[in-house]
Design a protein around this motif. Sequence first.
Motif, PDB file in Angstrom:
ATOM      1  N   ALA A 105     -40.517  22.161 -27.200  1.00  0.00           N
ATOM      2  CA  ALA A 105     -40.204  23.129 -28.263  1.00  0.00           C
ATOM      3  C   ALA A 105     -40.718  22.639 -29.616  1.00  0.00           C
ATOM      4  N   ARG A 106     -40.546  21.372 -29.879  1.00  0.00           N
ATOM      5  CA  ARG A 106     -41.037  20.783 -31.134  1.00  0.00           C
ATOM      6  C   ARG A 106     -42.560  20.923 -31.214  1.00  0.00           C
ATOM      7  N   ALA A 107     -43.248  20.611 -30.128  1.00  0.00           N
ATOM      8  CA  ALA A 107     -44.711  20.707 -30.100  1.00  0.00           C
ATOM      9  C   ALA A 107     -45.182  22.140 -30.311  1.00  0.00           C
ATOM     10  N   ALA A 108     -44.351  23.105 -29.932  1.00  0.00           N
ATOM     11  CA  ALA A 108     -44.682  24.524 -30.111  1.00  0.00           C
ATOM     12  C   ALA A 108     -44.248  25.043 -31.484  1.00  0.00           C
ATOM     13  N   GLY A 109     -43.757  24.153 -32.333  1.00  0.00           N
ATOM     14  CA  GLY A 109     -43.419  24.531 -33.701  1.00  0.00           C
ATOM     15  C   GLY A 109     -41.991  24.978 -33.933  1.00  0.00           C
ATOM     16  N   ARG A 110     -41.129  24.820 -32.939  1.00  0.00           N
ATOM     17  CA  ARG A 110     -39.743  25.210 -33.137  1.00  0.00           C
ATOM     18  C   ARG A 110     -39.031  24.157 -33.978  1.00  0.00           C
ATOM     19  N   LYS A 111     -38.087  24.595 -34.785  1.00  0.00           N
ATOM     20  CA  LYS A 111     -37.379  23.708 -35.716  1.00  0.00           C
ATOM     21  C   LYS A 111     -35.983  23.345 -35.235  1.00  0.00           C
ATOM     22  N   ARG A 112     -35.461  24.096 -34.288  1.00  0.00           N
ATOM     23  CA  ARG A 112     -34.109  23.848 -33.802  1.00  0.00           C
ATOM     24  C   ARG A 112     -33.988  24.354 -32.367  1.00  0.00           C
ATOM     25  N   VAL A 113     -32.947  23.866 -31.695  1.00  0.00           N
ATOM     26  CA  VAL A 113     -32.611  24.330 -30.345  1.00  0.00           C
ATOM     27  C   VAL A 113     -31.164  24.795 -30.363  1.00  0.00           C
ATOM     28  N   TRP A 114     -30.933  25.975 -29.816  1.00  0.00           N
ATOM     29  CA  TRP A 114     -29.591  26.523 -29.651  1.00  0.00           C
ATOM     30  C   TRP A 114     -29.337  26.751 -28.172  1.00  0.00           C
ATOM     31  N   LEU A 115     -28.063  26.789 -27.796  1.00  0.00           N
ATOM     32  CA  LEU A 115     -27.698  27.068 -26.413  1.00  0.00           C
ATOM     33  C   LEU A 115     -26.292  27.634 -26.357  1.00  0.00           C
ATOM     34  N   GLU A 116     -26.029  28.325 -25.253  1.00  0.00           N
ATOM     35  CA  GLU A 116     -24.679  28.792 -24.945  1.00  0.00           C
ATOM     36  C   GLU A 116     -24.186  28.059 -23.703  1.00  0.00           C
ATOM     37  N   THR A 117     -22.924  27.657 -23.747  1.00  0.00           N
ATOM     38  CA  THR A 117     -22.229  27.138 -22.571  1.00  0.00           C
ATOM     39  C   THR A 117     -20.816  27.688 -22.649  1.00  0.00           C
ATOM     40  N   GLY A 118     -19.902  27.141 -21.862  1.00  0.00           N
ATOM     41  CA  GLY A 118     -18.564  27.697 -21.892  1.00  0.00           C
ATOM     42  C   GLY A 118     -17.499  26.677 -21.552  1.00  0.00           C
ATOM     43  N   THR A 119     -16.269  27.081 -21.751  1.00  0.00           N
ATOM     44  CA  THR A 119     -15.135  26.180 -21.578  1.00  0.00           C
ATOM     45  C   THR A 119     -14.940  25.731 -20.129  1.00  0.00           C
ATOM     46  N   ALA A 120     -15.504  26.438 -19.174  1.00  0.00           N
ATOM     47  CA  ALA A 120     -15.417  26.019 -17.774  1.00  0.00           C
ATOM     48  C   ALA A 120     -16.437  24.932 -17.440  1.00  0.00           C
ATOM     49  N   GLN A 121     -17.187  24.486 -18.443  1.00  0.00           N
ATOM     50  CA  GLN A 121     -18.179  23.422 -18.266  1.00  0.00           C
ATOM     51  C   GLN A 121     -17.914  22.290 -19.256  1.00  0.00           C
ATOM     52  N   PRO A 122     -16.767  21.648 -19.173  1.00  0.00           N
ATOM     53  CA  PRO A 122     -16.454  20.594 -20.142  1.00  0.00           C
ATOM     54  C   PRO A 122     -17.452  19.438 -20.117  1.00  0.00           C
ATOM     55  N   GLU A 123     -17.997  19.141 -18.936  1.00  0.00           N
ATOM     56  CA  GLU A 123     -18.978  18.050 -18.857  1.00  0.00           C
ATOM     57  C   GLU A 123     -20.262  18.425 -19.586  1.00  0.00           C
ATOM     58  N   ALA A 124     -20.636  19.700 -19.571  1.00  0.00           N
ATOM     59  CA  ALA A 124     -21.821  20.148 -20.309  1.00  0.00           C
ATOM     60  C   ALA A 124     -21.574  20.046 -21.808  1.00  0.00           C
ATOM     61  N   MET A 125     -20.409  20.467 -22.248  1.00  0.00           N
ATOM     62  CA  MET A 125     -20.105  20.384 -23.681  1.00  0.00           C
ATOM     63  C   MET A 125     -20.128  18.924 -24.142  1.00  0.00           C
ATOM     64  N   ALA A 126     -19.577  18.019 -23.351  1.00  0.00           N
ATOM     65  CA  ALA A 126     -19.589  16.595 -23.704  1.00  0.00           C
ATOM     66  C   ALA A 126     -21.020  16.058 -23.741  1.00  0.00           C
ATOM     67  N   LEU A 127     -21.835  16.464 -22.788  1.00  0.00           N
ATOM     68  CA  LEU A 127     -23.238  16.043 -22.763  1.00  0.00           C
ATOM     69  C   LEU A 127     -23.958  16.486 -24.028  1.00  0.00           C
ATOM     70  N   TYR A 128     -23.840  17.765 -24.375  1.00  0.00           N
ATOM     71  CA  TYR A 128     -24.539  18.278 -25.549  1.00  0.00           C
ATOM     72  C   TYR A 128     -24.072  17.568 -26.818  1.00  0.00           C
ATOM     73  N   GLU A 129     -22.766  17.374 -26.957  1.00  0.00           N
ATOM     74  CA  GLU A 129     -22.262  16.678 -28.144  1.00  0.00           C
ATOM     75  C   GLU A 129     -22.799  15.253 -28.209  1.00  0.00           C
ATOM     76  N   SER A 130     -22.837  14.563 -27.071  1.00  0.00           N
ATOM     77  CA  SER A 130     -23.338  13.183 -27.070  1.00  0.00           C
ATOM     78  C   SER A 130     -24.848  13.118 -27.300  1.00  0.00           C
ATOM     79  N   ALA A 131     -25.546  14.249 -27.073  1.00  0.00           N
ATOM     80  CA  ALA A 131     -26.996  14.319 -27.299  1.00  0.00           C
ATOM     81  C   ALA A 131     -27.328  14.803 -28.715  1.00  0.00           C
ATOM     82  N   GLY A 132     -26.302  14.936 -29.570  1.00  0.00           N
ATOM     83  CA  GLY A 132     -26.547  15.293 -30.965  1.00  0.00           C
ATOM     84  C   GLY A 132     -26.392  16.764 -31.290  1.00  0.00           C
ATOM     85  N   TYR A 133     -25.916  17.563 -30.350  1.00  0.00           N
ATOM     86  CA  TYR A 133     -25.686  18.980 -30.600  1.00  0.00           C
ATOM     87  C   TYR A 133     -24.302  19.167 -31.219  1.00  0.00           C
ATOM     88  N   ALA A 134     -24.178  20.174 -32.063  1.00  0.00           N
ATOM     89  CA  ALA A 134     -22.900  20.493 -32.697  1.00  0.00           C
ATOM     90  C   ALA A 134     -22.599  21.965 -32.478  1.00  0.00           C
TER      91      ALA A 134
END
Length: 155
Positions: A105-134
Amino acid sequence: MTELDIRLTRYGSRVATELISATLADLSVRYGGSGDTTPIEPGDFDPPLGGFFVAYIDHAPAGCCGWRTFAEDESTAELKRLYVDPAFRGLGLARRLIAAVEDSARAAGRKRVWLETGTAQPEAMALYESAGYALIPDFGHYKGYPSVRSFGRSL
């Protein structure tokens, strides 16, 4: 030694379709229904407006992740379909797939990454937070759903 290979792949390819089916089956168990009703066209992931990656461990398909350009803001990439086969979890593969998506995405000129997840995926939310997502304001197909959680980060 385990050999990891992450390859840019067509979203509609056989291997991608099999991994996406597994992703949707997992989401269906967590949320019901088909798992995800977000409208997606296979061409959404074609470069330069997106990219879809399949990770192989010792030549076996182990996971996938993609990005597409967010329609309302061409400087934003939307991360979609992050999935790691249960047999390959715990090896850091999800982080490597996220990094591949971010690099593309960076190489294609994107400045940010967004995503949707949900409360039934607590491990995904923890992963994203630990990877610098807010947490960010909800933005996508599930905007307004009580269980949705939207995350983002600058590239």
